[in-house]
Design an enzyme around this catalytic site. Structure first.
Site, PDB file in Angstrom:
ATOM      1  CB  SER A 177      -0.953  -0.052   1.200  1.00  0.00           C
ATOM      2  OG  SER A 177      -1.967   0.909   1.103  1.00  0.00           O
ATOM      3  CG  HIS A 384      -5.960  -2.325   0.992  1.00  0.00           C
ATOM      4  ND1 HIS A 384      -5.319  -2.189  -0.223  1.00  0.00           N
ATOM      5  CD2 HIS A 384      -5.266  -1.524   1.856  1.00  0.00           C
ATOM      6  CE1 HIS A 384      -4.305  -1.340  -0.114  1.00  0.00           C
ATOM      7  NE2 HIS A 384      -4.258  -0.925   1.145  1.00  0.00           N
TER       8      HIS A 384
END
Length: 409
Positions: A177, A384
């Site tokens: 990320s 995620h």
């Protein structure tokens, strides 16, 4: 070794977690060019610790089964031979992300067990990197940074330090990320660091965000001007700093609340950001996770991402036309030149990730000059958050990460 529970581990630091899991921990203090002190945590196997080493022969691309551990005989020799790998966390996170799941499950331990010298980075402003030569965390100057500065200052300082300590000329990099965003900043702005990184594993890469599907971000982003106002006039410069009171409070809530409450909290907090319907994070881990996450960040980091979403570009911080002209010589912030990212990059993404949309991943891969692999995780619900704490992350992702690292020449 005494038996510990999630409740015990909730209040531990990353080095304490590493030690309680049966590995050797080192903490290194690294100073950046602009005066920040970063704590970087290193994981080494115990001298008596048994490991599932990867077969280094060229024709073998499988990871040795856990049931066939190899106990190495020369601890110091193996330390020198191990390739260093730096793992970098995402927004609001810390080095703890990569050890919370424990041995044989967490990415840091899997890489260590497969013969790597593992270093866990911590970006400025998080739990472990809150010191500066001039400022304290009460000063607005301390928080005057975005992920640009993390890529421009923190990563180069960390990489140089690791290479000096290990005697290697290059290392491997695993970014998740924001850890990928910072890497792309570094590699495009300081091209000499491409030669210092043997290969980059990009987990849920974030450079472009215009196609994100997060309902929470869709609500927040149009009002990011309020965050700028709060920073300027209300002296609010950081968000979600980890503290002991938060850790104890959340731990108590998760231990005593009903299963329906914890499931609902998971659905309406993480899922609004990361992706719906994933069944990968065990509810029993929630108190442990929230004992370490969030770990703090500057408001400016979040504002910078908001700007990226609205502009649809990967560019430097937008200070407004007047200030941009002073800083950049242009009324618009410059775009990062991704063609300068010469390091071999392997990309892993998932369809249920609300932040890393496949369309944005394609936009990124089309601009990077040396993508050696693009792999979709073969589980439709993987989101995620699952990259860090997914129950099946080892089989769905981490084994493939090890294989990808081994293939990088």
């Amino acid at each position: 070794m005494s038996v510990t529970t999630n409740e015990d581990e909730t209040g531990m630091t990353t080095p304490e977690l590493i030690a309680i899991h049966g590995y050797v921990s080192e903490t290194h203090h690294i100073w950046t060019e602009d005066g920040y002190c970063l704590d970087v945590h290193r994981i080494l196997p115990s001298k008596l610790h048994k490991h599932s080493y990867y077969d280094r022969s060229e024709n073998n691309v499988e990871i040795l089964n856990d049931k066939r551990p190899i106990e190495y005989t020369s601890y110091e020799v193996n330390r020198r031979e191990q390739e260093p790998v730096l793992i970098y966390h995402g927004l609001l996170s810390s080095s703890a992300d990569w050890v919370l799941s424990g041995p044989r499950k967490a990415l840091a331990y899997i890489l260590c067990d497969n013969g790597y010298d593992v270093w866990l980075g911590n970006a400025r402003g998080n739990t472990y990197s809150r010191k500066h030569k001039q400022y304290t965390t009460r000063d607005r100057e301390f928080w005057d940074f975005s992920w640009h500065e993390i890529g421009y200052y923190d990563l180069p300082a960390t990489i140089d330090y690791i290479l000096e300590q290990t005697g290697h000329t290059e290392l491997n990099y695993v970014g998740y990320s924001q850890g990928t965003t910072a890497f792309f900043v570094m590699a495009s702005e300081k091209s000499e660091y491409n030669r210092k990184v043997k290969g980059m594993i990009s987990l849920a890469p974030i450079a472009f965000l215009s196609n994100h599907r997060s309902p929470l971000l869709k609500f927040i982003v149009p009002f990011y001007g309020l965050m700028e106002w709060g920073t300027s006039y209300c002296n609010i410069h950081q968000w979600f700093a980890r503290n002991r009171l938060q850790t104890r409070a959340l731990g108590t809530i998760f231990r005593n609340a009903s299963g329906g409450f914890t499931e609902g909290f998971w659905m309406y907090w993480f899922s609004l950001i990361a992706g719906y319907d994933s069944d990968q994070v065990e509810k029993s881990m929630l108190s442990l996770i929230f004992g370490h996450f969030p770990a703090g960040a500057s408001v400016k980091q979040i504002i910078h991402y908001c700007q990226s979403i609205l502009s649809g570009t990967f560019c430097k911080f937008d200070y407004g036309a007047t200030e941009n002209l002073k800083m950049y010589g242009s009324t618009q912030p410059p775009k990062y030149d991704l063609k300068e990212v010469k390091t071999p990059v392997a990309i892993f993404y998932s369809e249920n990730d609300f932040l890393t949309d496949p369309a944005d991943v394609k936009k990124l891969t089309d601009r990077l000059p040396n993508v050696i692999q693009t792999k979709k995780i073969e589980y439709s619900k993987f989101n995620h958050i699952d990259y860090m704490w997914g129950r099946d992350a080892r089989t769905l992702l981490y084994n493939a990460v090890v294989t990808a690292l081994r293939k990088i020449r």
